[in-house]
Design an enzyme around this catalytic site. Structure first.
Site, PDB file in Angstrom:
ATOM      1  N   ASP A   1     -53.620  27.768  18.628  1.00 15.48           N
ATOM      2  CA  ASP A   1     -55.080  28.097  18.979  1.00 15.48           C
ATOM      3  C   ASP A   1     -55.356  27.080  19.831  1.00 15.48           C
ATOM      4  O   ASP A   1     -56.429  26.850  19.727  1.00 15.48           O
ATOM      5  CB  ASP A   1     -55.861  27.732  17.836  1.00 15.48           C
ATOM      6  CG  ASP A   1     -55.899  28.532  16.628  1.00 15.48           C
ATOM      7  OD1 ASP A   1     -54.871  29.652  17.459  1.00 15.48           O
ATOM      8  OD2 ASP A   1     -55.932  28.815  15.641  1.00 15.48           O
TER       9      ASP A   1
ATOM     10  N   HIS B   1     -57.571  21.368  19.218  1.00 20.12           N
ATOM     11  CA  HIS B   1     -58.358  21.927  18.639  1.00 20.12           C
ATOM     12  C   HIS B   1     -58.082  21.497  17.563  1.00 20.12           C
ATOM     13  O   HIS B   1     -59.097  21.300  16.735  1.00 20.12           O
ATOM     14  CB  HIS B   1     -57.483  23.242  18.935  1.00 20.12           C
ATOM     15  CG  HIS B   1     -58.165  24.702  17.907  1.00 20.12           C
ATOM     16  ND1 HIS B   1     -58.579  24.912  18.109  1.00 20.12           N
ATOM     17  CD2 HIS B   1     -57.380  25.180  16.746  1.00 20.12           C
ATOM     18  CE1 HIS B   1     -58.871  25.502  16.776  1.00 20.12           C
ATOM     19  NE2 HIS B   1     -58.167  25.746  15.794  1.00 20.12           N
TER      20      HIS B   1
ATOM     21  N   HIS C   1     -54.361  34.513  18.095  1.00 16.03           N
ATOM     22  CA  HIS C   1     -55.423  35.242  17.341  1.00 16.03           C
ATOM     23  C   HIS C   1     -55.627  36.732  18.872  1.00 16.03           C
ATOM     24  O   HIS C   1     -54.883  36.585  20.515  1.00 16.03           O
ATOM     25  CB  HIS C   1     -56.429  34.520  17.789  1.00 16.03           C
ATOM     26  CG  HIS C   1     -56.575  33.809  16.622  1.00 16.03           C
ATOM     27  ND1 HIS C   1     -56.991  34.353  15.845  1.00 16.03           N
ATOM     28  CD2 HIS C   1     -56.165  32.637  16.621  1.00 16.03           C
ATOM     29  CE1 HIS C   1     -57.506  33.702  14.786  1.00 16.03           C
ATOM     30  NE2 HIS C   1     -56.451  32.174  15.179  1.00 16.03           N
TER      31      HIS C   1
ATOM     32  N   HIS D   1     -54.806  24.694  10.027  1.00 18.28           N
ATOM     33  CA  HIS D   1     -55.689  25.637   9.766  1.00 18.28           C
ATOM     34  C   HIS D   1     -55.412  26.507   8.566  1.00 18.28           C
ATOM     35  O   HIS D   1     -53.745  26.763   8.834  1.00 18.28           O
ATOM     36  CB  HIS D   1     -56.239  25.838  11.030  1.00 18.28           C
ATOM     37  CG  HIS D   1     -57.345  25.208  11.379  1.00 18.28           C
ATOM     38  ND1 HIS D   1     -57.617  25.481  12.681  1.00 18.28           N
ATOM     39  CD2 HIS D   1     -57.987  23.820  11.065  1.00 18.28           C
ATOM     40  CE1 HIS D   1     -58.573  24.502  12.960  1.00 18.28           C
ATOM     41  NE2 HIS D   1     -58.287  23.484  12.309  1.00 18.28           N
TER      42      HIS D   1
END
Length: 257
Positions: free
Chosen positions: A130, A111, A168, A55
């Site tokens: 993630d 993910h 995050h 990503h």
């Protein structure tokens, strides 16, 4: 002595610099500028880049970093990242001379199809992108509930004191969801108070630990009878089968506000 620098980026990302005071390895540098600024501020030289998945907020800064630093880029074999020069899959090891670091590679699809995590056993560190979040887990963009649940159980099997460096600052929203899922969990209520105090003081809630996640994260606790009871009572699932409960948890979290 190795240390980890927290490098905030974008709205809520954390990039990581593992360093020995002179040389550093960047983990998931989605933005080059904060990494370059941190290197300069701490007098560090970039020696390697470690990627967990494809990503953009995890890989977007790599080209600009490579324009300034000729370093190896480690990343998943099965996630289609063009800038990776040394591909990895579960069971592989990354051994760096500078900084002196050994990382075990763990396959954690869910993910994304090829997502990996890096475990530093000597330091007790986990860099999981993630897949596992503080109080939550990543969305299932490419994988299945079965894959994500299996990936999370791999990470839950690491020593409980392992520090979890996820990518995050989602912790408070994740814990609000966790409280809706498991309102009777006293350890969770205590954690909410502690993490809110950190955010009120402008501090990050990451890293967390494997042990804390096992005690409070519904995506590691989906097989608990109390969670199945709550999910059935709320009408989110009709079966107590653990993967059905996990899938329903992730679907509910996708729309939870």
């Amino acid at each position: 002595m190795l240390n980890v620098l927290t490098v905030p980026a974008f709205q809520d990302n954390y990039l990581w610099l593992i360093h020995d005071g002179t040389h550093a390895a960047a983990v998931d540098p989605g933005d080059a500028e904060p990494i370059l600024a941190a290197l300069d501020a701490h007098g560090l030289s970039l020696a390697a880049i470690l990627l967990t998945h494809h990503h953009a907020d995890h890989v977007g800064g790599v080209p600009a970093l490579l324009a300034r630093h000729s370093v190896p880029v480690f990343g998943p074999r099965n996630d289609g990242i063009d800038v990776v020069s040394r591909t990895l899959t579960g069971g592989d090891q990354v051994v760096l001379d500078r900084p002196a670091l050994r990382l075990e590679v763990i396959d954690v699809p869910g993910h994304t199809r090829g997502h990996i995590a890096y475990h530093a056993p000597e330091q007790g560190w986990l860099f999981c992108g993630d897949t596992l979040f503080a109080g939550g887990c990543g969305r299932l963009f490419e994988g299945t509930p079965e894959q994500m649940a299996a990936s999370l159980m791999k990470l839950a099997g690491l020593p409980e004191q392992t520090q979890v460096f996820c990518a995050h600052e989602y912790t408070l929203s994740n814990l609000r969801f966790a409280a809706a899922v498991e309102p009777g969990n006293e350890a969770l209520q205590e954690r909410i108070r502690a993490e809110q105090a950190k955010r009120d003081a402008g501090q990050p809630t990451v890293p967390t630990t494997v042990g804390l996640e096992k005690a409070t994260n519904p995506f590691l606790r989906y097989a608990e009878p109390a969670i199945a009871d709550q999910m059935i009572a709320a009408g989110h699932v009709s079966s107590r089968e653990p993967i059905a409960v996990f899938a329903a948890l992730r679907a509910w979290k996708n729309v939870f506000r």
